[in-house]
Design a protein around this motif. Structure first.
Motif, PDB file in Angstrom:
ATOM      1  N   PRO A  16       0.791  -1.229   0.000  1.00 31.22           N
ATOM      2  CA  PRO A  16       0.000   0.000   0.000  1.00 31.22           C
ATOM      3  C   PRO A  16       0.827   1.285   0.000  1.00 31.22           C
ATOM      4  O   PRO A  16       0.306   2.354  -0.281  1.00 31.22           O
ATOM      5  CB  PRO A  16      -0.801  -0.111   1.290  1.00 31.22           C
ATOM      6  N   THR A  17       2.097   1.170   0.353  1.00 35.70           N
ATOM      7  CA  THR A  17       2.968   2.342   0.452  1.00 35.70           C
ATOM      8  C   THR A  17       4.332   1.999  -0.113  1.00 35.70           C
ATOM      9  O   THR A  17       4.596   0.861  -0.476  1.00 35.70           O
ATOM     10  CB  THR A  17       3.169   2.755   1.928  1.00 35.70           C
ATOM     11  N   GLU A  18       5.198   2.981  -0.149  1.00 31.38           N
ATOM     12  CA  GLU A  18       6.591   2.733  -0.514  1.00 31.38           C
ATOM     13  C   GLU A  18       7.466   3.679   0.273  1.00 31.38           C
ATOM     14  O   GLU A  18       6.971   4.678   0.774  1.00 31.38           O
ATOM     15  CB  GLU A  18       6.811   2.882  -2.012  1.00 31.38           C
ATOM     16  N   PRO A  19       8.700   3.444   0.480  1.00 34.37           N
ATOM     17  CA  PRO A  19       9.477   2.283   0.049  1.00 34.37           C
ATOM     18  C   PRO A  19       9.376   1.137   1.054  1.00 34.37           C
ATOM     19  O   PRO A  19       8.970   1.326   2.202  1.00 34.37           O
ATOM     20  CB  PRO A  19      10.911   2.806   0.003  1.00 34.37           C
ATOM     21  N   TRP A  20       9.774  -0.025   0.626  1.00 34.95           N
ATOM     22  CA  TRP A  20       9.886  -1.227   1.457  1.00 34.95           C
ATOM     23  C   TRP A  20      11.283  -1.790   1.278  1.00 34.95           C
ATOM     24  O   TRP A  20      11.867  -1.679   0.197  1.00 34.95           O
ATOM     25  CB  TRP A  20       8.881  -2.287   1.019  1.00 34.95           C
ATOM     26  N   THR A  21      11.799  -2.421   2.338  1.00 36.75           N
ATOM     27  CA  THR A  21      13.051  -3.156   2.262  1.00 36.75           C
ATOM     28  C   THR A  21      12.758  -4.590   2.674  1.00 36.75           C
ATOM     29  O   THR A  21      12.128  -4.819   3.715  1.00 36.75           O
ATOM     30  CB  THR A  21      14.111  -2.556   3.210  1.00 36.75           C
ATOM     31  N   PHE A  22      13.191  -5.544   1.852  1.00 34.53           N
ATOM     32  CA  PHE A  22      12.990  -6.952   2.140  1.00 34.53           C
ATOM     33  C   PHE A  22      14.346  -7.623   2.304  1.00 34.53           C
ATOM     34  O   PHE A  22      15.259  -7.366   1.526  1.00 34.53           O
ATOM     35  CB  PHE A  22      12.236  -7.643   0.997  1.00 34.53           C
ATOM     36  N   VAL A  23      14.460  -8.478   3.299  1.00 29.85           N
ATOM     37  CA  VAL A  23      15.643  -9.307   3.488  1.00 29.85           C
ATOM     38  C   VAL A  23      15.199 -10.725   3.150  1.00 29.85           C
ATOM     39  O   VAL A  23      14.253 -11.243   3.744  1.00 29.85           O
ATOM     40  CB  VAL A  23      16.180  -9.221   4.933  1.00 29.85           C
ATOM     41  N   MET A  24      15.890 -11.329   2.195  1.00 33.69           N
ATOM     42  CA  MET A  24      15.537 -12.661   1.724  1.00 33.69           C
ATOM     43  C   MET A  24      16.523 -13.682   2.277  1.00 33.69           C
ATOM     44  O   MET A  24      17.709 -13.395   2.401  1.00 33.69           O
ATOM     45  CB  MET A  24      15.572 -12.705   0.192  1.00 33.69           C
ATOM     46  N   ASP A  25      16.018 -14.896   2.567  1.00 34.84           N
ATOM     47  CA  ASP A  25      16.918 -15.952   3.017  1.00 34.84           C
ATOM     48  C   ASP A  25      17.499 -16.694   1.814  1.00 34.84           C
ATOM     49  O   ASP A  25      17.225 -16.333   0.662  1.00 34.84           O
ATOM     50  CB  ASP A  25      16.223 -16.895   3.997  1.00 34.84           C
ATOM     51  N   SER A  26      18.294 -17.711   2.066  1.00 35.65           N
ATOM     52  CA  SER A  26      18.973 -18.422   0.977  1.00 35.65           C
ATOM     53  C   SER A  26      18.018 -19.202   0.083  1.00 35.65           C
ATOM     54  O   SER A  26      18.395 -19.606  -1.013  1.00 35.65           O
ATOM     55  CB  SER A  26      20.034 -19.361   1.548  1.00 35.65           C
ATOM     56  N   GLU A  27      16.786 -19.404   0.532  1.00 35.28           N
ATOM     57  CA  GLU A  27      15.777 -20.088  -0.274  1.00 35.28           C
ATOM     58  C   GLU A  27      14.891 -19.118  -1.041  1.00 35.28           C
ATOM     59  O   GLU A  27      13.956 -19.518  -1.720  1.00 35.28           O
ATOM     60  CB  GLU A  27      14.926 -20.982   0.626  1.00 35.28           C
ATOM     61  N   GLY A  28      15.175 -17.820  -0.908  1.00 32.12           N
ATOM     62  CA  GLY A  28      14.395 -16.802  -1.603  1.00 32.12           C
ATOM     63  C   GLY A  28      13.119 -16.406  -0.892  1.00 32.12           C
ATOM     64  O   GLY A  28      12.268 -15.735  -1.469  1.00 32.12           O
ATOM     65  N   LYS A  29      12.984 -16.792   0.371  1.00 32.43           N
ATOM     66  CA  LYS A  29      11.804 -16.425   1.158  1.00 32.43           C
ATOM     67  C   LYS A  29      12.072 -15.137   1.914  1.00 32.43           C
ATOM     68  O   LYS A  29      13.200 -14.864   2.328  1.00 32.43           O
ATOM     69  CB  LYS A  29      11.463 -17.539   2.148  1.00 32.43           C
ATOM     70  N   VAL A  30      11.025 -14.360   2.110  1.00 35.00           N
ATOM     71  CA  VAL A  30      11.154 -13.112   2.858  1.00 35.00           C
ATOM     72  C   VAL A  30      11.390 -13.459   4.329  1.00 35.00           C
ATOM     73  O   VAL A  30      10.549 -14.077   4.976  1.00 35.00           O
ATOM     74  CB  VAL A  30       9.892 -12.233   2.707  1.00 35.00           C
ATOM     75  N   ALA A  31      12.551 -13.054   4.831  1.00 38.65           N
ATOM     76  CA  ALA A  31      12.908 -13.312   6.223  1.00 38.65           C
ATOM     77  C   ALA A  31      12.576 -12.108   7.113  1.00 38.65           C
ATOM     78  O   ALA A  31      12.344 -12.257   8.301  1.00 38.65           O
ATOM     79  CB  ALA A  31      14.391 -13.645   6.331  1.00 38.65           C
ATOM     80  N   ALA A  32      12.569 -10.922   6.525  1.00 36.84           N
ATOM     81  CA  ALA A  32      12.233  -9.696   7.257  1.00 36.84           C
ATOM     82  C   ALA A  32      11.759  -8.664   6.252  1.00 36.84           C
ATOM     83  O   ALA A  32      12.168  -8.677   5.092  1.00 36.84           O
ATOM     84  CB  ALA A  32      13.437  -9.174   8.022  1.00 36.84           C
ATOM     85  N   LYS A  33      10.880  -7.793   6.712  1.00 42.68           N
ATOM     86  CA  LYS A  33      10.418  -6.704   5.840  1.00 42.68           C
ATOM     87  C   LYS A  33      10.233  -5.447   6.672  1.00 42.68           C
ATOM     88  O   LYS A  33       9.869  -5.504   7.839  1.00 42.68           O
ATOM     89  CB  LYS A  33       9.128  -7.080   5.122  1.00 42.68           C
ATOM     90  N   PHE A  34      10.562  -4.336   6.053  1.00 42.67           N
ATOM     91  CA  PHE A  34      10.506  -3.043   6.722  1.00 42.67           C
ATOM     92  C   PHE A  34       9.772  -2.051   5.826  1.00 42.67           C
ATOM     93  O   PHE A  34      10.151  -1.862   4.672  1.00 42.67           O
ATOM     94  CB  PHE A  34      11.920  -2.520   7.001  1.00 42.67           C
TER      95      PHE A  34
END
Length: 52
Positions: A16-34
């Motif tokens: 719904p908004t921007e910006p977002w920061t995503f941290v991905m794990d080694s499997e390509g899954k979102v591990a954290a989002k801000f």
């Protein structure tokens, strides 16, 4: 006032908004989002988790 068009990624991910920061794990899954702002400490903690 007209709003700017949404980036396709925002539509695809349902953001719904921007910006977002995503941290991905080694499997390509979102591990954290801000949404909007993340502190250095928050980002370091998220990265430490996925880099272990």
């Amino acid at each position: 006032m007209a709003s700017a068009p949404l980036a396709q990624a925002m539509i695809d991910w349902g953001l719904p908004t921007e910006p977002w920061t995503f941290v991905m794990d080694s499997e390509g899954k979102v591990a954290a989002k801000f949404e909007a702002f993340a502190t250095k400490d928050e980002l370091e903690a998220a990265l430490d988790t996925v880099l272990r």
